[in-house]
Each structure stands twice: as structure tokens, then as C-alpha cells.
Design an enzyme around this catalytic site. Structure first.
Site, short mmCIF file in Angstrom:
data_model
loop_
_atom_site.label_atom_id
_atom_site.label_comp_id
_atom_site.label_asym_id
_atom_site.label_seq_id
_atom_site.Cartn_x
_atom_site.Cartn_y
_atom_site.Cartn_z
N ASP A 1 -12.47 -31.41 -33.77
CA ASP A 1 -14.82 -31.86 -33.28
C ASP A 1 -14.25 -30.55 -33.55
OD1 ASP A 1 -13.42 -31.10 -30.72
OD2 ASP A 1 -14.30 -32.33 -30.28
N ASP B 1 -10.25 -26.55 -34.20
CA ASP B 1 -9.58 -27.40 -33.81
C ASP B 1 -10.53 -28.55 -34.56
OD1 ASP B 1 -12.28 -27.99 -32.52
OD2 ASP B 1 -11.38 -28.77 -30.49
N SER C 1 -11.12 -34.67 -29.46
CA SER C 1 -11.26 -33.11 -29.68
C SER C 1 -9.51 -32.65 -31.00
CB SER C 1 -10.55 -32.63 -28.31
OG SER C 1 -11.14 -31.17 -28.78
N ASP D 1 -15.35 -27.93 -32.29
CA ASP D 1 -15.86 -26.53 -31.12
C ASP D 1 -15.20 -25.01 -30.76
OD1 ASP D 1 -13.90 -28.05 -29.77
OD2 ASP D 1 -15.05 -28.64 -28.08
#
Ligand code: MG
Length: 452
Positions: free
Chosen positions: A239, A237, A95, A241
Site C-alpha cells: 500500500d 510495500d 498493507s 507507506d
């Protein structure tokens, strides 16, 4: 038994805390538990390709067929699991963590991260030596799938494409060198926007502004918005999401305020519906939801908890203060590209500049503070504070949230990952919020001292 999964999947520093061997064993255990047909995705980190090979080996050895979705945002992988009717998915990502980290998320058949019970099953199998490997003629196959077109079409199906196209917005996009670069600019273009971007090259070292959007690292995006006369800026961010929005003046608005905009518009169209958010979110969310005749459901902090609460109670919209928006008609998981499309839809419908839309929301002042506290004392400190505080409303969903008559509140919550207690406070005036923090900081410190 050991524990591998934290609050959001397995994470660790590559080749120190998390090795290819571990990913191989984890993937074979997860594949055995999740089922035969497994989606595999990865973010743009420098170690993700190494881990992909390991995960494929692990999954194949457990007899799974691997649907390799390549490099894509986490929410796109989650969408694919559901879209293609697969038994589950594995996403290789850490992430927003710094570049030396990587990790793994296990996704259930419904596209949502697996619940804790399933993580425990995977951990038990992993620490118990792994599953029985399949015979030579049972080794699975790898199939490459590119789900991006289907994913983008799904996102577009939830907004009024023609209406947005007519507004001809100019959008500045900052993927922070992360995987949103693969979906967000393209979705914005399909919505008739002209797109400018910064930090848009996929780079696992995150050289632009780091992989986590924060109020203090979005000056570049703010400057781009101003210089280019953009109507909207959006930062993602690592990744993809989470999304944080910048108005046409270059001002950054934090996640609970952009969630409030989305919630306000959602409730206006769906009166009586409920909206889910963690107890740490600004009161502005509750104000707009209740003000529009909706219900607010507070949850513990953590995106998986919000998703699972939404699934359980049939809630269509959720949001977090860090910029996570969950839109269940698409999928009840955080999705930055979906969030961007929803904000564009609101701007097109309202016909007002974003700064004005944000300006119409009630404004509160917030402060956060962290107090060091040894892990073994956390529980007793919380108990002892509970005994001495006075408030007009007390919530114990996650830590201790105290509401006062003037609408101000403070949340005292033990961190799940660090030896600290976190304090979040909010009030109508800056002086009030700092006195709330000071008062409770003293209380917490006294409690820690008396228990040492
Ligand atoms: Mg993320």
C-alpha cells in the site's frame, strides 16, 4: 464487546474473516463517528472493488458524502483527508499482507490513523447494531476525486527539485505490484530521474515478489540496479507507506539505516530537534541523532504510536526499522514516496554514491529470534525475567530493553498478534550479538518452563 481493529486497522482473510457485509456495517459505524464528509480509497487487491461498493453503501446510509479517491497509496489517501478538509477517511487495504487478505483503516481529520479510543467507539457502535440510518432524503452523494496530482505536488514541495534534477539520477523502482506504481515513478520523473521499473503493473495477486519487501526477495531489484547502472533502487510495500533502499552496487539496506541517513541530514539542518523511533530500531539512529545534537524519543512498536507521539510532541521526523518514514512537514504518517524523495534530496546535496553515504554510518550487527510462549503466560514471563536480568540501562517502554556498557542491547517483547516473545539484539560484533541472543533465549525458556 468484540474487537475488530488490530495494531494497524482491521485485517482478515477475504470472505472468511472479513466480508462485504462487515465492511458495510463498519463503514456506516465509522462514518457516523467520523463525520459527514469522508474520503474513501482502496489499494489494488482483487477484493478492494467489492469492498469499495460495500463501504460506499455503508457511508451513504449513515448520511455521509463520500469523496471516492479511487485506487491510491494509503499515504496519498491520508494526505487527501487533510488537504480537502474532510472529516475523516477510510482506506481499504491490508498493507503488506498476502493477497488473500484485505482490511480497513480509519483516518482522522488530521490525516493520521484514528487513536484507539475512536476505534473503540466504532467497535461499540458496530457491535451495538450500528448507527440509526438516515432518512430517505438524507442519503449522501458520491463525488469522485483524483488527488494524485495534488499529492505529488505536495511531496515535491518538501525537497529541492532543481538540485535533484541537476543530478540526473537513474532510479530503479520496485512497487511489488502495489499502488506505489501510481506515484513513485511519476515523482521520480518529475525530479528529473530516468526511471526503470520491475513489478510495476498493479496486480492484487502480487505475483512479482509478494507485497512485503524483505532482504531476501529484492534480488530482482538488486539485479536491475546493477544491470542498468542505477544510482538508487527502491522497493515499496503493497500500500506504499514503506520503502526499502538498495545502493548503486545492488546492496539492500534495511529501514533503520535509511532512516538514520534521513535523520542525520535532518538534524544537521535542524539542530536540537527531536526524532521519534520505536525501541526496536538500530542504535545507529540514536548515534547520528545525538551525534548531531538532536534528541531521540523512543516509542512503543507500531506506526500509529509513532504518528500519535509525533503529533503530541510536535516532532517533525520519525522512522521505523521496517522502512516507514514519517515526515511531518508533509504529514506525520509513513509515506514511501516521500521517503524516496528525501533520499534523492540527500544524494543530490551530498554528491556521493549511496553506498558511500551508508558506509559513513556506524555499523552494527543485528539478530532477531522468536520464542513460542502461550499468550496467558506472556505477562508473568516478562515479570520474572525483569527480576533476574542485569544491565547498565533498562527501558520498559515496550517489553524490556537492556543496554550494556559496550553499547550492545537486547529487546525482549511479547508479540501483540502471535503466541511468541520476540528478541531483537544488536552489537558491534557478530559474535557478541549471537551470545546476547543465546543468553537471553535461555533465560526466557527457563522462565516459561518454571511457570508452566
Ligand atoms: Mg503498508
Amino acid at each position: 464487546m468484540g474487537r475488530l481493529f488490530g495494531t494497524n486497522g482491521v485485517r482478515g482473510v477475504v470472505n472468511r474473516e472479513l466480508t462485504a457485509e462487515m465492511i458495510l456495517r463498519l463503514a456506516s459505524a465509522a462514518g457516523f463517528i467520523l463525520g459527514k464528509n469522508i474520503a474513501l480509497g482502496r489499494d489494488g487487491r482483487t477484493s478492494s472493488l467489492m469492498f469499495r461498493e460495500a463501504a460506499i453503501s455503508g457511508l451513504l446510509s449513515a448520511g455521509c458524502t463520500v469523496y471516492d479517491m479511487g485506487v491510491l497509496p494509503t499515504p496519498a489517501l491520508q494526505f487527501s483527508v487533510k488537504q480537502y478538509g474532510l472529516d475523516g477517511g477510510l482506506m481499504l487495504t491490508a498493507s503488506h499482507n498476502p493477497p488473500e487478505f484485505n482490511g480497513l483503516k480509519a483516518i482522522a481529520r488530521d490525516g493520521v490513523e484514528v487513536p484507539r479510543e475512536v476505534e473503540e467507539e466504532i467497535e461499540a457502535l458496530y457491535f451495538g447494531g450500528g448507527p440509526t440510518l438516515c432518512p430517505w432524503d438524507g442519503v449522501g452523494r458520491v463525488q469522485n476525486v483524483d488527488p494524485i496530482e495534488a499529492y505529488e505536488a505536495a511531496v515535491l514541495s518538501h525537497v529541492d527539485v532543481e538540485l535533484i534534477r541537476r543530478s540526473r539520477f537513474r532510479v530503479a523502482i520496485d512497487p511489488g505490484n502495489g499502488v506505489s506504481a501510481l506515484t513513485a515513478p511519476s515523482v521520480a520523473r518529475r525530479l528529473g530521474c530516468s526511471v526503470l521499473s520491475i513489478n510495476a503493473e498493479l496486480d492484487g495477486r502480487f505475483p512479482g515478489r509478494g507485497s512485503e519487501p524483505r532482504p531476501d526477495n529484492l534480488e530482482g531489484l538488486g539485479a536491475l540496479v546493477e544491470a542498468s547502472d542505477a544510482d538508487l533502487g527502491v522497493a515499496f510495500d503493497g500500500d506504499g507507506d514503506r520503502a526499502i533502499f538498495v545502493d548503486e552496487r545492488g546492496e539492500v539496506h534495511w529501514g533503520d539505516r535509511s532512516f538514520a541517513l534521513i535523520a542525520k541530514s535532518f538534524i544537521a539542518r535542524n539542530p536540537g530537534e527531536a526524532v521519534a523511533t520505536p525501541v526496536s530500531s538500530s542504535r545507529v539512529v540514536e548515534d547520528v541523532v545525538k551525534g548531531g545534537g538532536g534528541k531521540i524519543i523512543y516509542t512503543r512498536v507500531g506506526s500509529v504510536i509513532v504518528s500519535r507521539t509525533m503529533v503530541e510532541l510536535g516532532i517533525k521526523l520519525g522512522g521505523e526499522e521496517n522502512g516507514g518514514i514519517f515526515y511531518a512537514p508533509h504529514l506525520p504518517v509513513r509515506d514511501g514516496t516521500m521517503a524516496m524523495a528525501l533520499i534523492l534530496n540527500i544524494m543530490a546535496r551530498e554528491g556521493k554514491p549511496l553506498s558511500q553515504l551508508f558506509g559513513e554510518l556506524p555499523r552494527y550487527h543485528q539478530m532477531k529470534e522468536r520464542i513460542p510462549c502461550p499468550n496467558h503466560l506472556k505477562e508473568r514471563v516478562m515479570e520474572s525475567i525483569k527480576g533476574v536480568v542485569e544491565a547498565s540501562r533498562v527501558e520498559t517502554i515496550d517489553g524490556l530493553k537492556l543496554w550494556y556498557d559496550d553499547g550492545s542491547w537486547i529487546l525482549i517483547r511479547p508479540s501483540g498478534t502471535e503466541p511468541v516473545l520476540r528478541l531483537y539484539a544488536e552489537a558491534g560484533e557478530p559474535s557478541k550479538v549471537s551470545s546476547l541472543i543465546e543468553r537471553h533465549k535461555r533465560l526466557v525458556r527457563e522462565a516459561i518452563e518454571s511457570l508452566r
